[in-house]
Design an enzyme around this catalytic site. Structure first.
Site, PDB file in Angstrom:
ATOM      1  N   GLY A 240      29.514  77.000  29.683  1.00  0.00           N
ATOM      2  CA  GLY A 240      28.350  77.840  29.473  1.00  0.00           C
ATOM      3  C   GLY A 240      27.057  77.060  29.536  1.00  0.00           C
ATOM      4  O   GLY A 240      27.045  75.844  29.736  1.00  0.00           O
ATOM      5  N   ASP A 241      25.973  77.779  29.369  1.00  0.00           N
ATOM      6  CA  ASP A 241      24.624  77.222  29.411  1.00  0.00           C
ATOM      7  C   ASP A 241      23.994  77.433  28.042  1.00  0.00           C
ATOM      8  O   ASP A 241      23.893  78.582  27.573  1.00  0.00           O
ATOM      9  CB  ASP A 241      23.816  77.946  30.498  1.00  0.00           C
ATOM     10  N   PHE A 242      23.577  76.352  27.387  1.00  0.00           N
ATOM     11  CA  PHE A 242      23.057  76.526  26.024  1.00  0.00           C
ATOM     12  C   PHE A 242      21.662  77.131  25.985  1.00  0.00           C
ATOM     13  O   PHE A 242      21.108  77.338  24.904  1.00  0.00           O
ATOM     14  CB  PHE A 242      23.120  75.237  25.191  1.00  0.00           C
ATOM     15  N   HIS A 261      16.991  64.906  23.280  1.00  0.00           N
ATOM     16  CA  HIS A 261      15.982  64.019  23.874  1.00  0.00           C
ATOM     17  C   HIS A 261      15.824  64.256  25.373  1.00  0.00           C
ATOM     18  O   HIS A 261      14.867  63.771  25.973  1.00  0.00           O
ATOM     19  CB  HIS A 261      16.296  62.548  23.573  1.00  0.00           C
TER      20      HIS A 261
END
Length: 351
Positions: A240-242, A261
């Site tokens: 998935g994509d956060f 970061h």
């Protein structure tokens, strides 16, 4: 025969005192060092010397290059402590060169191959753009973000993921030895790459289970690593994509290791808000495994890495005040006092 002391470009040592202007010119021509170290890593010269010193012609034959030109590179490398000429045209490893040995678990060869690659070098021609606009130099040079570039260049993706796995090996031991992770029951490693750190954590906590969450192209390579560490049956791998997908719920421990970061504050806030939503009212904790930049003139490697973040990813290393501000804006507060000037753990709870 003892190894010679390399020339320190910043502080004269070993009786070699370079004039200030000469030291400045050496620093200004740092591309020489990058190119030489990267080429020697690419050729795997260190790997040819694990059995002891060898003549340069033997090394050249083994790695498939011209002996005269390789000698010139090695002669240069000796000046900075990378390899040692034991007798004319015979070279040996030094402690510094050991880091380029692919057979050692704490090697940095993959990171050197990434940092010294043409992709990174070209990106740094955009450092002026970053300073003037606040935008990543990489985007300016390549016309796309670093992450978009990785998705369309399989070789670049492999180099990056290999370097990140190598960093996970080194940093994982540091984190596991320095921090008490308590008694986690279910751990979500968000942006956890191929799962090396999660696997190491689960090995130390045999009663726990885990969720590995990262991009589809990354977690596709995680299953073999998890099986190798005998934890595959305790890990759910979620692609998935956060930024757009819901994060795993039902965990008592969430981990963000060297993730935030990579991103500027607005994007980092977006990630943290999604983690906060996943934590809900469960009383779960968030462990941020990163650096806290030391103040003012204090030596801190984070101040070097921060330039990579600025130019390549568009992210940043953060000091304690910046971390507190970021956490407060996303519904978290610090529950510990993290150290500065080193890789550390920021333990966060809802608040």
């Amino acid at each position: 025969m003892s190894e010679p002391t390399p020339v320190d470009l910043l502080t004269p040592v070993g009786g070699v005192e370079l004039p200030a202007r000469e030291r400045l010119m050496l620093l200004a021509n740092g591309q020489r060092f990058t190119a030489v170290i990267h080429t020697l890593a690419e050729l795997d010269v260190a790997g040819q010397l694990t059995g002891g010193p060898r003549p340069v012609r033997e090394i050249a034959e083994a790695v498939g290059c011209d002996a005269t030109q390789l000698y010139r590179l090695l002669r240069f490398a000796v000046l900075i402590g990378l390899f040692h000429e034991t007798e004319p045209e015979v070279f040996a490893l030094t402690e510094l060169a050991e880091g380029l040995r692919a057979d050692l678990p704490d090697n940095v060869r993959d990171a050197v191959l990434l940092d010294g690659s043409e992709r990174f070098n070209r990106a740094f021609t955009g450092v002026g753009h970053s300073v003037r606009t606040g935008k990543p130099g990489f985007d300016h040079v390549y016309g796309m973000s670093f992450w978009e570039y990785l998705e369309q260049d399989e070789e670049a993706l492999h180099t990056f993921d290999a370097a990140m796995t190598g960093i996970s090996r080194r940093l994982g031991r540091i984190y596991l030895d320095r921090h008490d992770f308590g008694r986690p029951l279910r751990i979500a490693d968000i942006g956890g790459g191929r799962g090396y750190f999660l696997a190491s954590l689960l090995q130390r906590h045999p009663g726990a289970t885990g969720v590995l969450f990262d991009r589809p192209s990354v977690v596709a390579e995680a299953h073999g690593l998890l099986r190798e560490h005998s934890v595959a049956d305790r890990v759910d791998v979620v692609a998935g994509d956060f930024f757009t997908d819901e994060l795993p719920t039902g965990c008592d421990t969430y981990v963000l290791k060297t993730v935030l970061h990579d991103w500027p504050d607005d994007a980092a806030e977006s990630i943290l808000r999604r983690v906060r939503a996943a934590v809900g009212d469960s009383g779960g904790r968030l462990l941020i495994l990163e650096q806290v930049v030391a103040p003012m003139n204090t030596w801190d490697p984070a101040k070097f890495l921060d330039i990579d973040m600025m130019v390549v990813m568009g992210g940043r290393e953060r000091n304690l005040q910046e971390w507190r501000r970021l956490l407060a804006a996303t519904g978290f507060r610090l529950a510990n006092e993290p150290g500065t000037g080193e890789w550390t753990v920021l333990e966060c709870v809802a608040g």
